[in-house]
Scaffold this motif. Structure first.
Motif, PDB file in Angstrom:
ATOM      1  N   ALA A  41     -17.719  72.208  13.371  1.00  0.00           N
ATOM      2  CA  ALA A  41     -17.330  71.061  12.549  1.00  0.00           C
ATOM      3  C   ALA A  41     -16.603  70.009  13.391  1.00  0.00           C
ATOM      4  CB  ALA A  41     -16.467  71.514  11.378  1.00  0.00           C
ATOM      5  N   LYS A  88     -17.129  69.370  16.390  1.00  0.00           N
ATOM      6  CA  LYS A  88     -18.141  68.737  17.229  1.00  0.00           C
ATOM      7  C   LYS A  88     -19.102  67.876  16.394  1.00  0.00           C
ATOM      8  CE  LYS A  88     -16.979  70.106  21.269  1.00  0.00           C
ATOM      9  NZ  LYS A  88     -16.610  69.146  22.294  1.00  0.00           N
ATOM     10  N   ASN A  89     -18.663  67.525  15.174  1.00  0.00           N
ATOM     11  CA  ASN A  89     -19.423  66.655  14.268  1.00  0.00           C
ATOM     12  C   ASN A  89     -20.753  67.233  13.820  1.00  0.00           C
ATOM     13  OD1 ASN A  89     -17.489  64.589  14.032  1.00  0.00           O
ATOM     14  ND2 ASN A  89     -18.098  63.808  16.037  1.00  0.00           N
ATOM     15  N   LYS A  90     -20.825  68.538  13.729  1.00  0.00           N
ATOM     16  CA  LYS A  90     -21.983  69.217  13.162  1.00  0.00           C
ATOM     17  C   LYS A  90     -21.650  69.578  11.721  1.00  0.00           C
ATOM     18  CE  LYS A  90     -24.219  69.520  17.085  1.00  0.00           C
ATOM     19  NZ  LYS A  90     -25.364  68.688  17.350  1.00  0.00           N
ATOM     20  N   LYS A  91     -22.481  69.159  10.796  1.00  0.00           N
ATOM     21  CA  LYS A  91     -22.298  69.524   9.387  1.00  0.00           C
ATOM     22  C   LYS A  91     -22.501  71.035   9.290  1.00  0.00           C
ATOM     23  CE  LYS A  91     -21.848  68.364   5.020  1.00  0.00           C
ATOM     24  NZ  LYS A  91     -20.516  68.414   4.512  1.00  0.00           N
ATOM     25  N   ASP A 111     -13.507  67.958   7.148  1.00  0.00           N
ATOM     26  CA  ASP A 111     -14.617  67.119   7.575  1.00  0.00           C
ATOM     27  C   ASP A 111     -15.675  67.995   8.236  1.00  0.00           C
ATOM     28  OD1 ASP A 111     -13.259  64.873   6.711  1.00  0.00           O
ATOM     29  OD2 ASP A 111     -12.586  64.286   8.707  1.00  0.00           O
ATOM     30  N   ASN A 112     -16.890  67.884   7.759  1.00  0.00           N
ATOM     31  CA  ASN A 112     -18.048  68.606   8.308  1.00  0.00           C
ATOM     32  C   ASN A 112     -18.030  70.112   8.091  1.00  0.00           C
ATOM     33  OD1 ASN A 112     -19.376  66.288   9.386  1.00  0.00           O
ATOM     34  ND2 ASN A 112     -17.910  66.288  11.066  1.00  0.00           N
TER      35      ASN A 112
END
Length: 122
Positions: free
Chosen positions: A27, A29-32, A77-78
């Motif tokens: 998450a 690392k901006n991975k959903k 987030d994510n």
């Protein structure tokens, strides 16, 4: 979508710790990311939530049914989560159809995510 399950046939080897840490890392690392806790008593669930946050409609138990309509809980987030359920204490008794339902429902819900982490029982 990637599906990752940290598995081992023995308890106490770090499956939950790896699942929780990797979910959080993914998450960040901006991975959903979706964390699915199918182990009872649900230490992945309690790592992020209190008992009052856990409801049947947010439970991973529904993934084993043909008509899954559950809603993951947004943790951060994510990062979303489907929480444990006491009925998962008997996951070793689930029939083949329940396992196929799980597989199909994970594929279906997985379209919304880059990474799915499954925290399974031993």
């Amino acid at each position: 979508m990637k599906i990752i399950a940290f598995t081992n046939n023995k308890g106490g080897v770090g499956k939950t710790a790896c699942s929780v840490q990797f979910s959080h890392y993914s998450a960040l690392k901006n991975k959903k990311t979706l964390l699915i806790d199918i182990e009872y008593p649900g230490h992945s669930t309690t790592a992020f939530l209190s008992d009052s946050d856990v409801h049947e409609d947010n439970s991973s138990i529904g993934l084993f049914t043909e008509d899954f309509t559950g809603t993951p809980i947004n943790i951060d987030d994510n990062l979303d989560m489907l929480v444990t359920n006491p009925k998962l204490n008997h996951i070793d008794k689930f029939d083949v159809q329940a396992i196929l339902n799980f597989k199909n429902n994970v594929k279906k819900i997985g379209k919304k995510y880059d990474v799915i982490i499954i925290d399974p029982p031993p």
